[in-house]
Structure formats: C-alpha cells, structure tokens
Design a protein around this motif. Structure first.
Motif, PDB file in Angstrom:
ATOM      1  N   ALA A   6       6.865 -10.390  76.507  1.00 12.50           N
ATOM      2  CA  ALA A   6       6.089 -10.606  77.733  1.00 12.50           C
ATOM      3  C   ALA A   6       4.680 -11.081  77.399  1.00 12.50           C
ATOM      4  O   ALA A   6       4.116 -11.914  78.112  1.00 12.50           O
ATOM      5  N   VAL A   7       4.109 -10.580  76.315  1.00 10.12           N
ATOM      6  CA  VAL A   7       2.755 -10.975  75.908  1.00 10.12           C
ATOM      7  C   VAL A   7       2.712 -12.465  75.570  1.00 10.12           C
ATOM      8  O   VAL A   7       1.836 -13.197  76.026  1.00 10.12           O
ATOM      9  N   ARG A   8       3.668 -12.925  74.771  1.00  6.92           N
ATOM     10  CA  ARG A   8       3.695 -14.347  74.401  1.00  6.92           C
ATOM     11  C   ARG A   8       4.006 -15.219  75.617  1.00  6.92           C
ATOM     12  O   ARG A   8       3.413 -16.280  75.802  1.00  6.92           O
ATOM     13  N   ALA A   9       4.937 -14.761  76.469  1.00  4.81           N
ATOM     14  CA  ALA A   9       5.289 -15.533  77.665  1.00  4.81           C
ATOM     15  C   ALA A   9       4.081 -15.701  78.569  1.00  4.81           C
ATOM     16  O   ALA A   9       3.816 -16.802  79.066  1.00  4.81           O
ATOM     17  N   ARG A  10       3.319 -14.632  78.806  1.00 10.15           N
ATOM     18  CA  ARG A  10       2.160 -14.746  79.700  1.00 10.15           C
ATOM     19  C   ARG A  10       1.107 -15.673  79.113  1.00 10.15           C
ATOM     20  O   ARG A  10       0.437 -16.401  79.840  1.00 10.15           O
ATOM     21  N   THR A  11       0.971 -15.674  77.787  1.00  8.59           N
ATOM     22  CA  THR A  11      -0.010 -16.547  77.139  1.00  8.59           C
ATOM     23  C   THR A  11       0.412 -18.008  77.262  1.00  8.59           C
ATOM     24  O   THR A  11      -0.402 -18.870  77.612  1.00  8.59           O
ATOM     25  N   VAL A  12       1.680 -18.297  76.979  1.00  6.17           N
ATOM     26  CA  VAL A  12       2.190 -19.667  77.107  1.00  6.17           C
ATOM     27  C   VAL A  12       2.013 -20.153  78.540  1.00  6.17           C
ATOM     28  O   VAL A  12       1.512 -21.265  78.783  1.00  6.17           O
ATOM     29  N   LEU A  13       2.406 -19.330  79.505  1.00  8.11           N
ATOM     30  CA  LEU A  13       2.322 -19.746  80.913  1.00  8.11           C
ATOM     31  C   LEU A  13       0.875 -19.915  81.366  1.00  8.11           C
ATOM     32  O   LEU A  13       0.555 -20.868  82.081  1.00  8.11           O
ATOM     33  N   PHE A  41       0.940 -13.942  85.354  1.00  7.95           N
ATOM     34  CA  PHE A  41       2.167 -14.383  84.718  1.00  7.95           C
ATOM     35  C   PHE A  41       2.785 -13.286  83.863  1.00  7.95           C
ATOM     36  O   PHE A  41       3.998 -13.274  83.649  1.00  7.95           O
ATOM     37  N   GLY A  42       1.967 -12.370  83.369  1.00 11.12           N
ATOM     38  CA  GLY A  42       2.499 -11.235  82.620  1.00 11.12           C
ATOM     39  C   GLY A  42       3.425 -10.388  83.469  1.00 11.12           C
ATOM     40  O   GLY A  42       4.476  -9.924  83.003  1.00 11.12           O
TER      41      GLY A  42
END
Length: 194
Positions: A6-13, A41-42
C-alpha cells in the motif's frame, strides 16, 4: 496478483496524479498536493489490495498500478465496522467541511453515468512519471481489459484529464458522457467499452 505494498502504491499514484486536473481542483496548494494525494490514494490502495483487482507494472520495482472494482465488490454487504480514516473523513480533514461537501457532491454524480449492466470499473491507473511513455500504461490497462472480457463484463472509467481520452479510446473505450463537475471543477469524461 498484486505485487505491491500500500505504501508503494500510494507513492506511485501520488506521483502519477499530482498534476491531474482533478487533484489540482481537490488540492490547489502545490506544496500540500503530493502529500494529500498520497494520503487519499493510500486509503484506496488499502481497500483494493484487500478487496479488488490490482495490476502492477514492475520495471523491476513497482512503477505502475491499476485498481479495478468488480461487480461482486459493489454488492458486498456493509459489516458496520468503520475503519479510520474514511475517505470522507480524510477529505474533510484536508479540505474543511464545506469544501469536502462540495467535492463529495460533485463526485457523487459520477456513478449514475456508468453502464446499468454489471461492469468492471477502472478506478485508478497510474504510472510513476519517471516511467511514462514506455508502454506501461497500455500494458496495465490491457491486463484488466482481458480479465473483463473473460468475465463477460463491460469496462468503464471516469477521467478528468483530457490527455487521457485518446489513450483510452485507443484501447476500445468510447465517451458516453461529458460533464462539468462543478462551476470551478474539471470536466469528467465517462467512458466504457462495448
């Protein structure tokens, strides 16, 4: 299926959407926007990683993500237990009550523009800007579209970025509605396959 935290996904988004017209409307302060986007986004990432379809683009680290809502998730019963923060609560904290109500009302008009039959909804597709224009967005989109075809579903989405409309059209989507979200808000294009 998902190979991302979730951390990487929120950063990418957050990086992918920081200049998106909807995010600029949501969070006009340029310094605050990346952090506000990441927080919002997180929450979406946590939700979709737990109960949704998440496709990840690896190069070799995660640089892109697509998050889909399937018909079974739309009909899932409410357990009554609220996890904090909620999207509404977070937006209220970031924007204030009046602004969050305005944004919520504008966004609340979009579901009525979606197809009436069971459909897969592409909620988010984002590629880290350092990986743009290398075919990753199309690769992610095609994975989800193949799954919708296999399931016999129509795919739909809403985009507020006019630059995205030709991209989605090239992948078989057509515009079914175009609406102004608010007098000062961006235009939204409701698109669907089939």
């Amino acid at each position: 299926m998902a190979e991302i935290s979730a951390v990487r996904a929120r950063t990418v988004l957050a990086r992918a959407f920081v200049e998106d017209p909807l995010m600029v409307w949501f969070f006009p302060d340029e310094e605050v926007r990346p952090h506000a986007c990441a927080a919002m986004f997180g929450l979406f990432a946590e939700h979709y990683l737990a109960d949704g379809r998440v496709d990840v683009l690896l190069r070799p680290d995660p640089v892109g993500v697509a998050m889909w809502q399937w018909p079974s998730a739309e009909a899932a019963p409410d357990t009554g237990a609220e996890e904090l923060p909620s999207i509404g609560g977070l937006l209220t904290a970031l924007m204030g009550v009046e602004r969050a109500m305005e944004v919520g009302a504008a966004m609340g008009t979009l579901p009525a523009l979606r197809p009436p039959q069971p459909h897969a909804y592409l909620h988010l597709l984002g590629i880290d800007p350092g990986s743009w224009h290398r075919g990753g967005g199309g690769e992610l989109l095609e994975r989800g579209l193949a799954a919708t075809r296999d399931a016999g579903l129509v795919a739909c989405l809403d985009t507020m970025n006019p630059a995205n409309v030709p991209f989605y059209e090239a992948h078989g989507f057509t515009v079914h509605a175009e609406v102004q979200l608010a007098p000062d808000g961006p235009t939204s294009w409701a698109m669907a396959t089939g």
